[in-house]
Design an enzyme around this catalytic site. Structure first.
Site, short mmCIF file in Angstrom:
data_model
loop_
_atom_site.label_atom_id
_atom_site.label_comp_id
_atom_site.label_asym_id
_atom_site.label_seq_id
_atom_site.Cartn_x
_atom_site.Cartn_y
_atom_site.Cartn_z
CG HIS A 64 -1.82 -1.04 1.47
ND1 HIS A 64 -1.46 -2.22 2.08
CD2 HIS A 64 -3.14 -1.16 1.17
CE1 HIS A 64 -2.51 -3.01 2.16
NE2 HIS A 64 -3.55 -2.40 1.61
CD GLU A 195 -7.98 -7.98 -1.34
OE1 GLU A 195 -8.03 -8.25 -0.12
OE2 GLU A 195 -6.96 -7.54 -1.92
CD GLU A 231 -7.48 -11.37 2.30
OE1 GLU A 231 -7.69 -11.52 3.53
OE2 GLU A 231 -7.05 -10.30 1.81
CG ASP A 259 -4.26 -10.66 -1.56
OD1 ASP A 259 -3.41 -10.61 -2.46
OD2 ASP A 259 -4.66 -9.64 -0.95
CG ASP A 270 -9.47 -10.34 7.05
OD1 ASP A 270 -9.04 -11.45 6.76
OD2 ASP A 270 -9.28 -9.33 6.34
CG ASP A 272 -5.37 -10.88 6.94
OD1 ASP A 272 -6.03 -11.33 6.00
OD2 ASP A 272 -5.43 -9.67 7.28
CG ASP A 302 -3.43 -9.75 2.54
OD1 ASP A 302 -2.92 -9.35 3.61
OD2 ASP A 302 -4.48 -9.25 2.08
#
Length: 399
Positions: A64, A195, A231, A259, A270, A272, A302
């Site tokens: 990012h 996404e 994702e 992702d 989430d 991750d 990710d």
């Protein structure tokens, strides 16, 4: 295998993650990072990142804009900071032979975006987001990004009572059209990606899942310009199976990148996590093989080490384990496809559409009257088993 497994390391979790959660402070410290938002610290962090990428042997990275360079007092200063840090990034990419899979803009963290970016009810904020993406596309071109991602973390709503849904979706479509126009104007060659995510931080996010995004893009005439970055953790939050959005996007020719992470469905948010389930990886790679690869997209990790995984070694092990998982998934998927058993089973299941009334239905030539006449002659359909357990056993045989 490298052609199929285009692995990428994400900058935000791997080099900006400090182990924060809603109930506790940071637990992870890195010797190269003094915790400041200075340009000097940003450069140290970036050099450490490329040392890690080089040692890991990964050829792609993602970031990012605000992960990379600190925000300044105004947009002009912020852009100068980004220019300075990306000058170093370009130098390091050339030195280590590492490419940019994609970059994106953080349009969700700053308080100005509390009500969204492209869907914000204040045109001033929408214009700011557009200016930020303009710079993001320029940076993407500068660094040779192969894709550019839009993740609308706050493009949604907390309540319908204060929301004009159609206006916000139309504004978002017009925002994407501006992005397409500027991409073409500056000659950026990367693929634009959206996404999906169903919720978090908003109560409802507009790009809920892959099929929602496909419908949005088709409705607003944008499907020729965008594909989907799936994702799986987000897919699971939408109540789907791990591979669901990968398969759905692929079947419609819209799968652009993945992702590669996972979540804990029992938690409901989430998380991750690094993907360590070979069966899930097999199903993803089966879809990738069936569409003849995922380039210019890739498999971007990710994912973040757990708050309790505080050693630098954990960062290496997590990525290596995830790469091994997808390598095993690729091998299993190849065996599954080459074996042909499941393909033959599916072909047999749908064989009634090869001739007669089935062929007419498949080609779109049948009428209700013809179907009625067929039933009068053929009578009640026979019950045919779906054999789900058999399919699951076939998958297990190859995994």
């Amino acid at each position: 295998m490298a052609d199929w497994l285009r692995f990428s390391v994400c900058y935000w979790h791997t080099f900006r993650g400090v182990g924060l959660d809603p109930f506790g402070g940071p637990t992870i410290t890195r010797h190269w990072d003094d915790g400041s938002e200075s340009i000097e610290n940003a450069k140290r962090r970036l050099r450490a990142a490329f040392e890690f990428l080089s040692k890991l042997g990964v050829k792609y990275w993602t970031f990012h804009d605000r992960d990379l360079a600190p925000e300044g007092a105004d947009l002009e200063e912020t852009n100068r900071n980004l220019d300075e840090i990306t000058d170093l990034a370009k130098e390091l990419m050339e030195k280590h032979g590492i490419k940019l899979l994609w970059n994106t803009c953080n349009l969700f963290a700053h308080p100005r975006f509390m009500n969204g970016a492209a869907t914000n009810p204040d045109a001033h904020v929408v214009a700011y987001a557009a200016a930020q993406v303009k710079k993001g596309l320029e940076i993407g071109k500068k660094l040779g990004a192969e894709n550019f991602v839009f993740w609308g973390g706050r493009e949604g709503f907390q309540s319908l009572l204060n929301t004009d849904v159609l206006a916000e979706l139309t504004h978002a479509a017009n925002f994407f059209k501006m992005a397409v126009d500027y991409k073409e104007k500056i000659g950026f060659q990367g693929q634009l990606l959206i996404e999906p995510k169903p919720k978090e931080p908003t109560r409802h996010q507009y790009d809920y899942d892959a099929m929602t995004v496909v419908g949005f893009l088709k409705h607003f005439g944008l499907s020729d310009h965008f594909k989907i970055n799936v994702e799986p953790n987000h897919t699971m939050l939408a109540g789907h199976s791990y591979e669901h959005d990968v398969v759905m996007a692929s079947k419609f020719g819209m799968l652009g990148s993945v992702d590669s992470n996972t979540g804990s469905p029992d938690l409901g948010w989430d998380t991750d996590q690094f993907p360590m389930d070979v069966k899930n990886a097999t199903l993803v790679m089966k879809a990738v093989i069936e569409q003849d690869g995922i380039a210019p997209g890739g498999l971007n990790f990710d994912a973040k080490v757990r708050r309790e995984s505080t050693c630098l070694e954990d960062m290496f092990i997590a990525h290596i384990g995830a790469m091994d998982t997808f390598a095993r998934g690729l091998r299993a998927a190849v065996k599954l496809i080459e074996g042909g058993v499941m393909k033959m089973m599916i072909a047999d299941r749908y064989s009634s559409f090869k001739n007669g009334i089935g062929a007419k239905i498949a080609k779109g030539n049948a009428t209700f009257e013809e179907c009625e006449e067929y039933i009068k002659k053929a009578g009640e359909p026979k019950q045919i088993s779906g054999q789900q357990e058999k399919y699951e056993c076939v998958l297990n045989h190859y995994v």
